[in-house]
Design an enzyme around this catalytic site. Structure first.
Site, PDB file in Angstrom:
ATOM      1  CE  LYS A 284      -1.620   3.115  -1.634  1.00  0.00           C
ATOM      2  NZ  LYS A 284      -2.482   2.495  -0.617  1.00  0.00           N
TER       3      LYS A 284
ATOM      4  CE  LYS B 132       3.409   2.442  -0.998  1.00  0.00           C
ATOM      5  NZ  LYS B 132       3.644   2.370   0.432  1.00  0.00           N
TER       6      LYS B 132
ATOM      7  CG  ASP C  21       0.808   5.210   6.199  1.00  0.00           C
ATOM      8  OD1 ASP C  21       1.594   4.348   5.761  1.00  0.00           O
ATOM      9  OD2 ASP C  21      -0.326   5.396   5.739  1.00  0.00           O
TER      10      ASP C  21
ATOM     11  CB  ILE D 200       9.048  -1.349   4.894  1.00  0.00           C
ATOM     12  CG1 ILE D 200       8.915  -0.858   6.343  1.00  0.00           C
ATOM     13  CG2 ILE D 200      10.003  -2.536   4.821  1.00  0.00           C
ATOM     14  CD1 ILE D 200       8.265  -1.860   7.296  1.00  0.00           C
TER      15      ILE D 200
ATOM     16  CG  ASN E 176      -3.535  -1.994  10.773  1.00  0.00           C
ATOM     17  OD1 ASN E 176      -3.709  -3.193  10.572  1.00  0.00           O
ATOM     18  ND2 ASN E 176      -2.338  -1.427  10.701  1.00  0.00           N
TER      19      ASN E 176
HETATM   20  N1  CTP Z   1       3.966  -0.068   3.381  1.00  0.00           N
HETATM   21  C1  CTP Z   1       5.254  -0.065   3.861  1.00  0.00           C
HETATM   22  N2  CTP Z   1       5.625   0.880   4.777  1.00  0.00           N
HETATM   23  C2  CTP Z   1       4.776   1.819   5.187  1.00  0.00           C
HETATM   24  C3  CTP Z   1       3.457   1.828   4.684  1.00  0.00           C
HETATM   25  C4  CTP Z   1       3.075   0.859   3.791  1.00  0.00           C
HETATM   26  O1  CTP Z   1       6.048  -0.905   3.487  1.00  0.00           O
HETATM   27  N3  CTP Z   1       5.159   2.713   6.055  1.00  0.00           N
HETATM   28  C5  CTP Z   1       3.598  -1.072   2.371  1.00  0.00           C
HETATM   29  C6  CTP Z   1       2.509  -2.037   2.785  1.00  0.00           C
HETATM   30  O2  CTP Z   1       3.045  -3.190   3.375  1.00  0.00           O
HETATM   31  C7  CTP Z   1       1.846  -2.363   1.456  1.00  0.00           C
HETATM   32  C8  CTP Z   1       2.026  -1.093   0.654  1.00  0.00           C
HETATM   33  O3  CTP Z   1       3.087  -0.377   1.265  1.00  0.00           O
HETATM   34  O4  CTP Z   1       2.514  -3.402   0.786  1.00  0.00           O
HETATM   35  C9  CTP Z   1       0.810  -0.205   0.564  1.00  0.00           C
HETATM   36  O5  CTP Z   1       0.286   0.032   1.862  1.00  0.00           O
HETATM   37  P1  CTP Z   1      -1.025   0.909   2.015  1.00  0.00           P
HETATM   38  O6  CTP Z   1      -1.345   0.998   3.475  1.00  0.00           O
HETATM   39  O7  CTP Z   1      -2.071   0.445   1.073  1.00  0.00           O
HETATM   40  O8  CTP Z   1      -0.575   2.315   1.451  1.00  0.00           O
HETATM   41  P2  CTP Z   1       0.309   3.442   2.032  1.00  0.00           P
HETATM   42  O9  CTP Z   1       1.625   3.431   1.342  1.00  0.00           O
HETATM   43  O10 CTP Z   1       0.366   3.374   3.514  1.00  0.00           O
HETATM   44  O11 CTP Z   1      -0.492   4.744   1.545  1.00  0.00           O
HETATM   45  P3  CTP Z   1      -1.942   5.282   2.039  1.00  0.00           P
HETATM   46  O12 CTP Z   1      -2.050   4.906   3.497  1.00  0.00           O
HETATM   47  O13 CTP Z   1      -1.840   6.720   1.819  1.00  0.00           O
HETATM   48  O14 CTP Z   1      -2.957   4.614   1.167  1.00  0.00           O
END
Ligand code: CTP
Length: 390
Positions: free
Chosen positions: A333, A337, A273, A302, A206
């Site tokens: 979120k 989380k 993800d 994580i 990304n």
């Molecule tokens: N994060 C994580 N592990 C993942 C995905 C995200 O620890 N597999 C953490 C990111 O570092 C951030 C937070 O979760 O602090 C939110 O990440 P974001 O990309 O905004 O959301 P997602 O949880 O991935 O959800 P979505 O993509 O559906 O918005």
């Protein structure tokens, strides 16, 4: 004001070297202990005797002098609370950016794990040279006081003149004053976009640059915290412990190793993800078919795992990248989380966020209180986030 502090001043070969005599006097007047290290060329502009008389200490120049069985560059680095390199020539600037250690000054900087201020001074064409600007970008772990515009000693006008010595003095005082605020705290920060391999050539990733994570790490380290930066981006240098990772699974392993003893964990990384279910050992070949499917499997979350296993008193901060319904999605979120704070930013705007040097964010706490941080450089946003959450 600076009593008990040791300031190590590094002087390189530039006409502005004479101005540093006044800077030394300012530090001495504020009761600092001042040590001076010069490159051999600096002594063409200012004498060793002058610097010695003003600082009250011997001036270090030679790399292989050994002081009480410790190499000079290690003893200088151990003793000082901060290093100020002024004027910093284009040559030394580039050497520091590339980790060269060919004289005492550059060896000290390389071994120095406390704050370093660099005040470059050079001809304006040199400053604008893309190579110097590239090196400037590489020195993001250091406090750079950019040269000012005006009349230059070489007879031209432009940006290249050493900034005012009062500015160097004020920045030194400011950094030293802030340097103990987070002493004794361990802060783990993740940054950058994870890289999920498809085959030896291709990957999924990304646009995250890691700039916010770097700014957070630098700010926390400057306040005396023990910082571990776990990142897919370049190490910022400046003595910040950096663990380079690639995939979400690598990042998770590195976070698990460091998080148990952390007082605060900030997940600013853009974690993928999903990852390809299988990583091909060989380069995938183009087939006759017009379509190709790559099966993806979910990566562990994580942040969510960290929140489930959170220690008493530990602060966990997540980031949230949204392209629509920012606040609504961010509120959902943080509840999902379970983190203490969520930093929400709108990635649909091209003037902030991914790739930009600026951002505008909302800090949401677990009680769903919201605080907006107006558009500002990522370094300023990072400082405000730390102030708010710690
Ligand atoms: N994060 C994580 N592990 C993942 C995905 C995200 O620890 N597999 C953490 C990111 O570092 C951030 C937070 O979760 O602090 C939110 O990440 P974001 O990309 O905004 O959301 P997602 O949880 O991935 O959800 P979505 O993509 O559906 O918005």
């Amino acid at each position: 004001m600076l009593s008990g502090k040791t300031i190590l001043i590094g002087i390189t070969g530039g006409i502005a070297a004479y101005k540093i005599c006044d800077l030394i006097r300012m530090f001495k007047r504020s009761s600092a202990n001042v040590r001076v290290v010069c490159t051999p060329n600096a002594l063409n502009f200012v004498t060793r005797l002058t610097l010695q008389s003003l600082s009250g200490n011997e001036v270090a120049v030679e790399q292989f002098e050994v002081n009480e069985f410790k190499p000079e560059h290690i003893s200088c680095a151990d003793e000082a609370d901060i290093m100020v390199i002024a004027p910093c020539s284009a040559n030394t600037f580039s050497k520091i950016a590339n980790g060269c250690c060919d004289n005492l000054l550059t060896s000290i900087v390389c071994a120095f794990n406390k704050p370093v201020i660099i005040a470059p001074a050079m001809n304006c064409n040199m400053w604008e040279n893309p190579i110097i600007q590239e090196n400037f970008a590489r020195l993001s772990g250091f406090e750079i006081l950019e040269p000012e515009s005006g009349f230059l000693a070489c007879g031209t006008r432009g940006q290249g003149r050493l900034c005012k010595i009062e500015k160097i003095y004020d920045k030194t005082v400011e950094i030293l004053a802030n340097s103990r605020k987070l002493a004794g705290k361990k802060i783990v920060i993740t940054s950058g976009g994870t890289i999920e391999n498809i085959d030896p050539v291709r990957f999924l990733s990304n646009h995250s640059s890691g700039k916010t994570g770097t700014a957070l790490a630098q700010n926390a380290a400057a306040q005396g915290a023990e910082v571990v930066l776990i990142t897919t981006a370049d190490a910022p240098g400046g003595g910040i412990k950096t663990v380079k990772v690639q995939s979400a699974l690598d990042m998770q392993a590195a976070v698990e190793k460091e998080s148990g003893t952390a007082d605060c964990i900030i997940m600013s990384a853009a974690v993928a993800d999903y990852r390809p279910k299988e990583v091909s050992a060989q380069k995938l070949k183009k087939a006759d078919d017009n379509e190709l499917s790559v099966k993806l499997v979910k990566n562990p979350d994580i942040l969510q795992e960290l929140c489930k296993n959170k220690r008493e008193g530990q602060i966990i901060v997540g980031f949230c990248a949204e392209s629509e319904n920012l606040i609504e999605n961010a509120k959902a979120k943080i509840q999902h989380k379970g983190c203490d704070y969520l930093i929400a930013n709108d990635i649909s705007r091209s003037d902030i966020g991914f790739g930009s040097d600026e951002n505008e964010v909302y800090i949401i706490d677990k009680n769903l209180n919201i605080k907006k941080l107006d558009k500002a450089p990522k370094t300023v946003i990072a400082a405000k986030i730390l102030e708010e959450v710690l």
